[in-house]
Design a protein around this motif. Structure first.
Motif, mmCIF file in Angstrom:
data_model
loop_
_atom_site.group_PDB
_atom_site.id
_atom_site.type_symbol
_atom_site.label_atom_id
_atom_site.label_comp_id
_atom_site.label_asym_id
_atom_site.label_seq_id
_atom_site.Cartn_x
_atom_site.Cartn_y
_atom_site.Cartn_z
ATOM 1 N N PRO A 272 -47.895 -5.426 12.019
ATOM 2 C CA PRO A 272 -48.536 -6.709 11.716
ATOM 3 C C PRO A 272 -48.112 -7.178 10.325
ATOM 4 O O PRO A 272 -47.729 -6.371 9.483
ATOM 5 C CB PRO A 272 -50.032 -6.384 11.761
ATOM 6 C CG PRO A 272 -50.129 -4.922 11.532
ATOM 7 C CD PRO A 272 -48.875 -4.329 12.114
ATOM 8 N N MET A 273 -48.179 -8.482 10.112
ATOM 9 C CA MET A 273 -47.547 -9.058 8.932
ATOM 10 C C MET A 273 -48.474 -9.997 8.175
ATOM 11 O O MET A 273 -49.241 -10.750 8.769
ATOM 12 C CB MET A 273 -46.331 -9.839 9.432
ATOM 13 C CG MET A 273 -45.350 -10.201 8.364
ATOM 14 S SD MET A 273 -43.960 -11.046 9.123
ATOM 15 C CE MET A 273 -42.976 -9.671 9.638
ATOM 16 N N ILE A 274 -48.397 -9.912 6.857
ATOM 17 C CA ILE A 274 -49.128 -10.833 6.000
ATOM 18 C C ILE A 274 -48.076 -11.515 5.120
ATOM 19 O O ILE A 274 -47.064 -10.904 4.801
ATOM 20 C CB ILE A 274 -50.173 -10.052 5.174
ATOM 21 C CG1 ILE A 274 -50.854 -10.902 4.127
ATOM 22 C CG2 ILE A 274 -49.595 -8.864 4.485
ATOM 23 C CD1 ILE A 274 -51.998 -10.122 3.454
ATOM 24 N N ILE A 275 -48.318 -12.756 4.761
ATOM 25 C CA ILE A 275 -47.316 -13.479 3.975
ATOM 26 C C ILE A 275 -47.726 -13.590 2.515
ATOM 27 O O ILE A 275 -48.818 -14.071 2.201
ATOM 28 C CB ILE A 275 -47.083 -14.887 4.560
ATOM 29 C CG1 ILE A 275 -46.456 -14.751 5.949
ATOM 30 C CG2 ILE A 275 -46.186 -15.725 3.647
ATOM 31 C CD1 ILE A 275 -46.382 -16.031 6.711
ATOM 32 N N ALA A 276 -46.835 -13.109 1.636
ATOM 33 C CA ALA A 276 -47.033 -13.294 0.199
ATOM 34 C C ALA A 276 -46.227 -14.530 -0.201
ATOM 35 O O ALA A 276 -44.996 -14.487 -0.254
ATOM 36 C CB ALA A 276 -46.539 -12.066 -0.558
ATOM 37 N N ALA A 277 -46.917 -15.640 -0.400
ATOM 38 C CA ALA A 277 -46.236 -16.880 -0.797
ATOM 39 C C ALA A 277 -45.946 -16.770 -2.289
ATOM 40 O O ALA A 277 -46.770 -17.116 -3.133
ATOM 41 C CB ALA A 277 -47.112 -18.084 -0.483
#
Ligand SMILES: Nc1nc2c(ncn2[C@@H]2O[C@H](COP(=O)(O)OP(=O)(O)O)[C@@H](O)[C@H]2O)c(=O)[nH]1
Ligand SMILES: [Mg+2]
Length: 390
Positions: A215-220
Motif C-alpha cells: 500500500p502507498m502513501i504520497i509524500a508531496a
C-alpha cells in the motif's frame, strides 16, 4: 522490524527524506544504530508514551516529555523511471529492494520542477499529478513479471496436481514480500478460475496484489518551493497525501543536534535556544512560516500515517511487573512493540519470546489490573504482563 520503502522518480527528494528521517538525536534514538547501510536506515514512529497517563513520577526515561519514538526500518529505493519493470534505468534491480517493504512512501516532487524521468525543468513546468499512477504501475508490473515468467508451468501444476492456486501463487511470489493473506484477498476479488485467465486478467490480479502487499502513501515533497495550486490538487486525490519538506526537516534536526533550537520530529514549531547568525535566523524564519501553514514538515507524519493509518498497527508495551510497569530490572515501560491491529495477548507473548508464547497461561492488562486470556485482542497503548508456566 517493520520496513517502509521510499520510492519515486530520480530527484524527487527520496535521499533527502531518508537522511532527514534517519537523522536522530541521541535522546530519541534509544536504539543501538540508526544506519544499517547506505540505503537502509532506522527511523521512528512517534507515539504518546503511556507513562504520562499512568502518572509515573519523573517519566519513564524512554520518552521525551511524553513522546516516544519506536524504531522502524526505512529503505531508500534508488530512483525509478517509467518502464523500470522492463529493466529501464536498472529498474528491476531497484524494484527488488522493495521486497522487504510492507508499505511504500511515494516521494513526489510537488513543485513540478522535475520531468517524468527526474530531469530538472524549473518550478511549475511539470504536472506532479502525472506521477501518481506511474509508481503503482511499475510495482504492479514488477509483480506481474514475477508471475508471468512461470505462469504456464504454475497453471499446469494447478490443473494437473489439483494443488491450491493460493499456495502455488504464494510460493512463486514468496520473495517479493507478498503474504498468503494478500494472495487470498486478491484471488477473492477475481471472478474467474486462474486457469482461464488472459494476460489482462493476470495484470489485474497483479494490481490487486500490489494494493494489498505494497500500500502507498504520497509524500508531496518540496512544499517550500511548490505552487500552492499543485498541493491543493494533490490533496484532492482519493489517496493519503501528506505535504512534506524533507529539506526543512533536515535543517531542523541539524539545528536541534547543534543545540541552537529545540525541536522534536513531528513538532508543529521549534524553540530557539542558542545563538544564531543572520542567515540561520532567516532560514529558520522561513521554515516557521511553512510549519504554520502545514502544521509540520510532514516527514514524521508520513511515517506515522504509513504505519498506523495504512498498515493499521498499534503500539503495545510488555512489562513484567503490572503494578510498577517495569521489567525485571525495574526499567519502566522498557519496550514498545508495533503489532498489527487484531493481534492477541498470545501473539504478544510470541513476539517477546517463542518460549513465552509456548508456555503462555494468561495475561494481565496492567492499566486495568485485569486478567485476560490468550485470545484477548490487544488495544493501542496496552500495557501487558504475560504470565507463563516457566
Ligand atoms: N527545496 C527543496 N528541495 C529539496 C527538498 N527535498 C529534496 N530537495 C532537493 O531535490 C534534489 C534531489 O533530492 P534527492 O533527495 O537527492 O532526490 P532523490 O534522487 O529522489 O534521492 C536535491 O537538490 C535536493 O536538495 C525539499 O523538501 N525542498
Ligand atoms: Mg537518491
Amino acid at each position: 522490524m517493520l520496513s517502509i520503502g521510499l520510492a519515486g522518480k530520480p530527484n524527487a527528494g527520496k535521499s533527502t527524506f531518508f537522511k532527514a528521517a534517519t537523522l536522530a538525536d541521541v535522546e530519541i534514538a534509544n536504539y543501538p544504530f540508526t544506519t544499517i547501510d547506505a540505503n537502509h536506515g532506522v527511523s521512528y514512529v512517534r507515539v504518546k508514551c503511556p507513562c504520562v497517563e499512568l502518572g509515573i513520577e519523573g517519566g519513564c526515561g524512554r520518552c521525551i516529555n511524553g513522546s516516544r519514538f519506536v524504531p522502524v526500518e526505512l529503505i531508500d529505493v534508488a530512483g525509478l523511471v517509467p518502464d523500470a519493470h522492463l529493466g529501464r534505468g536498472l529498474g528491476n534491480e531497484f524494484l527488488d529492494s522493495l521486497r522487504l517493504a510492507e508499505v511504500v512512501i511515494h516521494v513526489l516532487d510537488a513543485s513540478g520542477s522535475t520531468d517524468a524521468e527526474g530531469n530538472p525543468v524549473g518550478i511549475g513546468n511539470y504536472d506532479p499529478l502525472k506521477d501518481v499512477e506511474f509508481l503503482k504501475r511499475e510495482i504492479s508490473m514488477w509483480l506481474f513479471g514475477i508471475l508471468e515468467r512461470n505462469w504456464t508451468k504454475l497453471m499446469r501444476q494447478y490443473t494437473s496436481e489439483k494443488a491450491k492456486p493460493e499456495q502455488i501463487i504464494y510460493e512463486q511470489l514468496g520473495g517479493a514480500g507478498v503474504s498468503d493473506k494478500d494472495v487470498r484477498w486478491a484471488l477473492s476479488r477475481m471472478d474467474s478460475d486462474p486457469a482461464t485467465w488472459s494476460e489482462d486478467d493476470l495484470r489485474r490480479f497483479a494490481e490487486l496484489l500490489r494494493q494489498s502487499s505494497k500500500p502507498m502513501i504520497i509524500a508531496a515533497n518540496k512544499i517550500d518551493l511548490a505552487p500552492r495550486e499543485n498541493i491543493r490538487r494533490l490533496m484532492e486525490l482519493d489517496e493519503i497525501v501528506v505535504p512534506v519538506s524533507g529539506a526543512a526537516e533536515i535543517a531542523l534536526r541539524m539545528a536541534d543536534k547543534a543545540g541552537v533550537i529545540r525541536y522534536l520530529p513531528g513538532d508543529p514549531d521549534f524553540e530557539i535556544v542558542g545563538e544564531l547568525n543572520r542567515a540561520q535566523k532567516a532560514g529558520l524564519d522561513k521554515i516557521r512560516v511553512l510549519l504554520k501553514e502545514y502544521g509540520s514538515t510532514g516527514v514524521q507524519e508520513c511515517i506515522n500515517r504509513a504505519v498506523f493509518d495504512l498498515l493499521d498497527y498499534i503500539t503495545v508495551y510488555p512489562v513484567e511487573d503490572e503494578n510498577k510497569f517495569t521489567d525485571r530490572d525495574g526499567v519502566v515501560l522498557p519496550d514498545a512493540f508495533l503489532m498489527k491491529r487484531g493481534s492477541t495477548a498470545r501473539d504478544l507473548a510470541y513476539r517477546v519470546h517463542t518460549e513465552l508464547g509456548e508456555s503462555f497461561l494468561f495475561a494481565i492488562d496492567a492499566r486495568r489490573k485485569l486478567r485476560v486470556g490468550e485470545k484477548y485482542e490487544l488495544k493501542d497503548g496496552d500495557v501487558i504482563k504475560i504470565v507463563a508456566t516457566k
